[in-house]
Design an enzyme around this catalytic site. Structure first.
Site, mmCIF file in Angstrom:
data_model
loop_
_atom_site.group_PDB
_atom_site.id
_atom_site.type_symbol
_atom_site.label_atom_id
_atom_site.label_comp_id
_atom_site.label_asym_id
_atom_site.label_seq_id
_atom_site.Cartn_x
_atom_site.Cartn_y
_atom_site.Cartn_z
ATOM 1 N N GLN A 1 -5.977 20.264 -0.270
ATOM 2 C CA GLN A 1 -6.238 18.831 -0.244
ATOM 3 C C GLN A 1 -6.834 18.384 1.091
ATOM 4 O OE1 GLN A 1 -6.096 16.950 -3.059
ATOM 5 N NE2 GLN A 1 -5.672 18.926 -4.022
ATOM 6 N N HIS B 1 -10.625 17.632 1.379
ATOM 7 C CA HIS B 1 -11.286 16.426 0.875
ATOM 8 C C HIS B 1 -12.127 15.733 1.936
ATOM 9 C CE1 HIS B 1 -10.332 15.376 -3.244
ATOM 10 N NE2 HIS B 1 -9.150 15.942 -3.094
ATOM 11 N N GLU C 1 0.224 9.919 -1.225
ATOM 12 C CA GLU C 1 -0.477 9.848 -2.511
ATOM 13 C C GLU C 1 0.002 10.967 -3.454
ATOM 14 O OE1 GLU C 1 -4.602 10.845 -2.175
ATOM 15 O OE2 GLU C 1 -4.980 10.427 -4.289
ATOM 16 N N HIS C 2 -0.070 12.210 -2.966
ATOM 17 C CA HIS C 2 0.392 13.356 -3.773
ATOM 18 C C HIS C 2 1.638 13.953 -3.131
ATOM 19 C CE1 HIS C 2 -4.136 13.617 -4.175
ATOM 20 N NE2 HIS C 2 -3.765 13.488 -5.436
ATOM 21 N N ASP D 1 -5.652 16.738 -10.127
ATOM 22 C CA ASP D 1 -6.968 16.243 -9.703
ATOM 23 C C ASP D 1 -8.013 16.450 -10.789
ATOM 24 O OD1 ASP D 1 -6.365 15.374 -7.185
ATOM 25 O OD2 ASP D 1 -7.301 17.044 -6.117
ATOM 26 N N HIS E 1 4.966 -34.509 -14.597
ATOM 27 C CA HIS E 1 5.487 -33.394 -15.395
ATOM 28 C C HIS E 1 6.608 -33.894 -16.306
ATOM 29 C CE1 HIS E 1 3.494 -30.912 -12.367
ATOM 30 N NE2 HIS E 1 3.808 -29.817 -13.031
HETATM 31 N N1 LIG Z 1 -7.077 8.183 -3.481
HETATM 32 C C1 LIG Z 1 -7.588 8.846 -4.485
HETATM 33 O O1 LIG Z 1 -7.143 8.698 -5.605
HETATM 34 C C2 LIG Z 1 -8.741 9.781 -4.276
HETATM 35 C C3 LIG Z 1 -9.122 10.632 -5.296
HETATM 36 C C4 LIG Z 1 -10.235 11.434 -5.113
HETATM 37 C C5 LIG Z 1 -10.959 11.367 -3.930
HETATM 38 N N2 LIG Z 1 -10.555 10.529 -2.954
HETATM 39 C C6 LIG Z 1 -11.294 10.393 -1.712
HETATM 40 O O2 LIG Z 1 -12.612 10.006 -2.002
HETATM 41 C C7 LIG Z 1 -13.388 10.266 -0.848
HETATM 42 C C8 LIG Z 1 -14.763 10.716 -1.211
HETATM 43 O O3 LIG Z 1 -15.510 10.527 -0.048
HETATM 44 P P1 LIG Z 1 -17.024 10.942 0.113
HETATM 45 O O4 LIG Z 1 -17.444 10.483 1.450
HETATM 46 O O5 LIG Z 1 -17.159 12.365 -0.218
HETATM 47 O O6 LIG Z 1 -17.786 10.165 -1.038
HETATM 48 P P2 LIG Z 1 -17.921 8.609 -1.379
HETATM 49 O O7 LIG Z 1 -18.780 8.573 -2.598
HETATM 50 O O8 LIG Z 1 -16.627 7.927 -1.391
HETATM 51 O O9 LIG Z 1 -18.757 8.004 -0.173
HETATM 52 C C9 LIG Z 1 -20.106 8.290 0.013
HETATM 53 C C10 LIG Z 1 -20.803 7.039 0.508
HETATM 54 O O10 LIG Z 1 -20.236 6.620 1.747
HETATM 55 C C11 LIG Z 1 -21.156 5.821 2.400
HETATM 56 N N3 LIG Z 1 -21.118 6.068 3.832
HETATM 57 C C12 LIG Z 1 -21.089 7.251 4.460
HETATM 58 N N4 LIG Z 1 -21.073 7.059 5.798
HETATM 59 C C13 LIG Z 1 -21.100 5.733 6.013
HETATM 60 C C14 LIG Z 1 -21.104 4.908 7.186
HETATM 61 N N5 LIG Z 1 -21.058 5.446 8.419
HETATM 62 N N6 LIG Z 1 -21.114 3.574 7.039
HETATM 63 C C15 LIG Z 1 -21.132 3.023 5.802
HETATM 64 N N7 LIG Z 1 -21.142 3.767 4.662
HETATM 65 C C16 LIG Z 1 -21.125 5.092 4.776
HETATM 66 C C17 LIG Z 1 -22.535 6.162 1.829
HETATM 67 O O11 LIG Z 1 -23.063 4.997 1.261
HETATM 68 C C18 LIG Z 1 -22.266 7.184 0.750
HETATM 69 O O12 LIG Z 1 -22.972 6.895 -0.436
HETATM 70 C C19 LIG Z 1 -12.609 11.271 -0.012
HETATM 71 O O13 LIG Z 1 -12.139 10.619 1.144
HETATM 72 C C20 LIG Z 1 -11.476 11.656 -0.921
HETATM 73 O O14 LIG Z 1 -10.323 12.002 -0.216
HETATM 74 C C21 LIG Z 1 -9.473 9.725 -3.118
HETATM 75 ZN ZN LIG Z 2 -7.685 16.541 -4.375
#
Ligand SMILES: NC(=O)c1ccc[n+]([C@@H]2O[C@H](COP(=O)([O-])OP(=O)(O)OC[C@H]3O[C@@H](n4cnc5c(N)ncnc54)[C@H](O)[C@@H]3O)[C@@H](O)[C@H]2O)c1
Ligand SMILES: [Zn+2]
Length: 437
Positions: free
Chosen positions: A250, A253, A318-319, A352, A412
């Site tokens: 995890q 991520h 979360e998990h 997941d 009322h």
């Molecule tokens: N809580 C949950 O249930 C859960 C489940 C699955 C995944 N997640 C999380 O989802 C996240 C996925 O993140 P990711 O980054 O791979 O994808 P994402 O799709 O969430 O984010 C990508 C986007 O972030 C934006 N971005 C990147 N840098 C930026 C900046 N400096 N300023 C403004 N915008 C910016 C861009 O627009 C890009 O399209 C991970 O943190 C993961 O842990 C959470």
């Molecule tokens: Zn995960």
């Protein structure tokens, strides 16, 4: 007393990072509100180097994505969606519309109405997280949401075929290839080309989670589902390889994903820390996992199961993966978590990707007040009432009238009085006489 064998960065450093994200997101949302499509396009170019005049995927593009996947991939996606659909359907079946007679002649009811339109965000910056499409789109579909819009960022410069396939097979009505704040901002605020939705759901990075938080009120949101967190609770019934694998699995991520080991065995704790280092030497995603383990990894030593429950509830992860001599003790006593994974035979990755429980779960201690995304989040439980007899109306009216005057609400009270006069046959003077009832 709980004792830390490893800590991460300080709470102050975390708060400072959060404040920066808040300010950035505020600016981006204001820009989208003011300039609509033009701002969305500029941000997509700036953050994802992805430029189009229309970010909606055409049917031909969707078909093209499907055709790029192998039969096995499509079968696996269908299998995962079937599991999510099944469990969501069972959960929905547990929610009943009710209508009851609470006093003679007084009928109260509630019904569950699906939200009319939702925007499902599927993250895809670092990995094409297609599983999130099952979690939000399939679940919204089971709830009966009539209009489902979904967004995911481009991956390696183009729509990720596996995400698009999952969005489509899950039953999305409209698919946009847009990421980050520009995606959730456009869906919530609406632009010239994108009709605003009523609710945003789905996980994302810190920017996405913060944007949803700031848009809450303007639209509904499911919950605060930001960067992934994992807590492994283990004792000597399992070994270091199992614990280290579940922590790093995890931590990969993203660089801000906490992975915490809670144990009552110093031996297991030390062996797990050593095993983490060994695995970081061979894990292909070690670049990210090493950083998150260094900055956000913790190892906490407790004296007994009770203390482990207390610490786990404080962390509100979360998990929570539990691998101990008495896993049911944690199921029975823990109160703050997004999802529990009981015993070594299951793990967070099953949840997941495939097993059927929802993976969109509360982070940053939101587990103190909410569970994860589920079919019920897409339903509005609304109430209605009717009074069947004159007697019932007069009886409720008399009490209502007095209670209104306790609050000084003459208007009322008169709403009640007019009914007592008509249905109870009692001649109550206008409003002020309520106390004489
Ligand atoms: N809580 C949950 O249930 C859960 C489940 C699955 C995944 N997640 C999380 O989802 C996240 C996925 O993140 P990711 O980054 O791979 O994808 P994402 O799709 O969430 O984010 C990508 C986007 O972030 C934006 N971005 C990147 N840098 C930026 C900046 N400096 N300023 C403004 N915008 C910016 C861009 O627009 C890009 O399209 C991970 O943190 C993961 O842990 C959470
Ligand atoms: Zn995960």
């Amino acid at each position: 007393m709980a004792r830390w064998l490893k800590t991460g960065i300080s709470a102050e450093d975390k708060a400072e990072a959060d404040a920066k994200v808040r300010a950035t997101v505020e600016g981006l949302l204001a820009d989208i509100a003011a300039r609509g499509d033009a701002a969305v396009r500029e941000l997509s170019v700036k953050f994802d180097r992805w430029d189009r005049t229309d970010y909606r995927l055409t049917d031909a593009e969707i078909r093209e994505c499907l055709s790029q996947l192998r039969g096995q991939d499509l079968d696996d996606i269908r299998f995962a969606q079937e599991q999510v659909r099944n469990f969501a359907q069972h959960q929905k079946d547990a929610l009943r519309d009710i209508e009851v007679e609470t006093l003679p002649g007084v009928v109260l009811g509630h019904k569950n109405i699906p939200v009319n339109s939702v925007g499902c965000y599927v993250p895809g910056g670092k990995y094409p997280l297609l599983a999130s499409a099952h979690m939000s789109v399939v679940t919204a579909k089971v709830a009966g949401v009539p209009r489902i819009v979904t967004c995911a960022p481009p991956f390696e410069g183009r729509p990720a075929p596996a995400i698009v396939a999952a969005q489509h097979l899950a039953g999305a009505d409209v698919i946009y290839c847009l990421g980050g704040v520009q995606a959730v901002g456009a869906m919530a605020l609406g632009t010239e080309s994108i009709a605003a939705v009523d609710m945003l759901v789905g996980p994302g990075n810190a920017f996405v989670a913060e944007a949803k938080r700031q848009l809450y009120g303007r639209v509904g949101i499911d919950l605060f589902a930001g960067p992934t967190e994992t807590l492994v609770i283990a004792d000597e019934t399992v070994d270091a390889e199992m614990c280290a694998t579940d922590l790093l699995g995890q931590a990969e991520h993203g660089p801000t994903s906490p992975a915490i080991l809670l144990t009552d065995s110093e031996k297991l704790a030390r062996e797990t820390m050593a095993e983490v280092e060994r695995l970081l030497g061979i894990l292909p995603t070690a670049g990210i996992a090493r950083q998150s383990w260094r900055d956000h990894g913790e190892v906490i030593l407790c004296d007994n199961l009770e203390e482990m429950v207390r610490e786990a509830d404080r962390i509100a992860s979360e998990h929570v993966q539990v691998m101990t001599r008495d896993d049911d003790f944690f199921l029975k006593h823990m109160t703050n978590y997004g999802a529990l994974f009981l015993g070594p035979r299951t793990n967070v990755s099953y949840g997941d990707k495939v097993i059927g429980t929802n993976h969109t779960l509360p982070t940053q201690k939101a587990a103190r007040y909410t569970g994860g995304l589920w079919v019920g989040k897409f339903l509005k439980t609304v109430t209605y009432q009717r009074v069947l007899t004159d007697e019932a109306s007069a009886r409720i009216g008399e009490v209502c009238s007095r209670l209104c005057m306790l609050e000084g609400f003459a208007g009322h009270a008169e709403q009640a009085n007019v009914r007592v006069r008509r249905y109870g046959g009692r001649n109550i003077p206008y409003a002020t006489a309520a106390e004489k009832l």
